[in-house]
Design an enzyme around this catalytic site. Structure first.
Site, mmCIF file in Angstrom:
data_model
loop_
_atom_site.group_PDB
_atom_site.id
_atom_site.type_symbol
_atom_site.label_atom_id
_atom_site.label_comp_id
_atom_site.label_asym_id
_atom_site.label_seq_id
_atom_site.Cartn_x
_atom_site.Cartn_y
_atom_site.Cartn_z
ATOM 1 N N CYS A 139 0.872 -1.163 0.000
ATOM 2 C CA CYS A 139 0.000 0.000 0.000
ATOM 3 C C CYS A 139 0.914 1.219 0.000
ATOM 4 C CB CYS A 139 -0.895 -0.009 1.234
ATOM 5 S SG CYS A 139 -1.816 1.511 1.551
ATOM 6 N N GLU A 153 -4.984 3.069 -4.343
ATOM 7 C CA GLU A 153 -4.274 2.223 -5.299
ATOM 8 C C GLU A 153 -4.334 2.899 -6.664
ATOM 9 O OE1 GLU A 153 -2.448 -0.046 -4.489
ATOM 10 O OE2 GLU A 153 -3.205 -0.950 -2.650
#
Length: 223
Positions: free
Chosen positions: A2, A103
């Protein structure tokens, strides 16, 4: 995953959502819609049975690995029991509260950011490993990483990895020092919220720039 997350609420509100009446606060980090690696962010952990909220550096590298390994920002759940992460899995379990994470999809130069969050609007409690205490040579010696898992299908159109997110009760169990390493790994694998607990939408490319902030970064844009 992440590379950024949305932590736009204050620590006390996250503690309340976690279900604890109070905590020991050693956190001065301001809320942000665009938390980036290398910054200091509020992290939950247990110390002598008390929930502590401390600002930790996002990024970890063991002191002995300075000339051998790069700084890590995530740790794969499949590797938590290896020699590198095993010590932190035993004594450095932590939780990072957030409202969502980002993302990207698309080709380099045309990357589209997405904001991923719980469908019910509740905060995320992302599992983390951390090394607490002062550092000697580099701040990454006392930092944290987010635990990630395979996206398991439905989210793979956005990214193939995702943070391991638990509900508040299971995240509190993750922090329990009496939980063994094997039990902690099993908890992370078996109790992670499934893809159907999340939703996601496109957001402004302003989030691509680590220094930019503001509520507009987490607002959906038209397809």
């Amino acid at each position: 995953m992440c590379g950024r997350f949305d932590q736009n609420d204050n620590a006390r509100r996250y503690v309340s959502a976690f279900g604890w009446a109070d905590a020991a606060y050693d956190s001065e980090a301001a809320p942000t819609f665009n938390a980036a690696p290398g910054t200091y962010r509020p992290v939950f952990h247990l110390q002598d049975g008390v929930l502590h909220v401390d600002d930790l550096h996002w990024g970890y590298r063991a002191s002995w690995a300075a000339e051998k390994l790069p700084i890590s920002y995530n740790a794969r759940v499949e590797k938590l029991t290896n020699n590198y992460w095993g010590r932190l899995l035993k004594a450095g379990r932590a939780v990072v509260p957030a409202n969502g994470w980002y993302e990207w999809t698309g080709e380099k130069g045309h990357r589209q950011p997405w904001h991923i969050h719980r469908k019910d609007g509740e905060p995320l409690f992302m599992l983390a490993l951390a090394n607490f205490g002062p550092f000697k040579e580099h701040k990454a010696e006392s930092g944290f990483v987010l635990v990630t898992a395979d996206s398991s299908g439905g989210m793979v159109d956005v990214h193939d990895r995702r943070p391991v997110v638990l509900n508040a009760a299971d995240a509190a169990t993750w922090l329990d020092p009496d939980l063994s390493r094997d039990e902690a790994e099993m908890l992370a694998r078996q109790m992670a919220l499934g893809v159907d607990a999340f939703e996601w939408y496109r957001v402004s490319t302003d989030v691509n720039y680590a220094g930019r902030d503001g509520a507009h970064l987490a607002e959906p844009i038209a397809d």
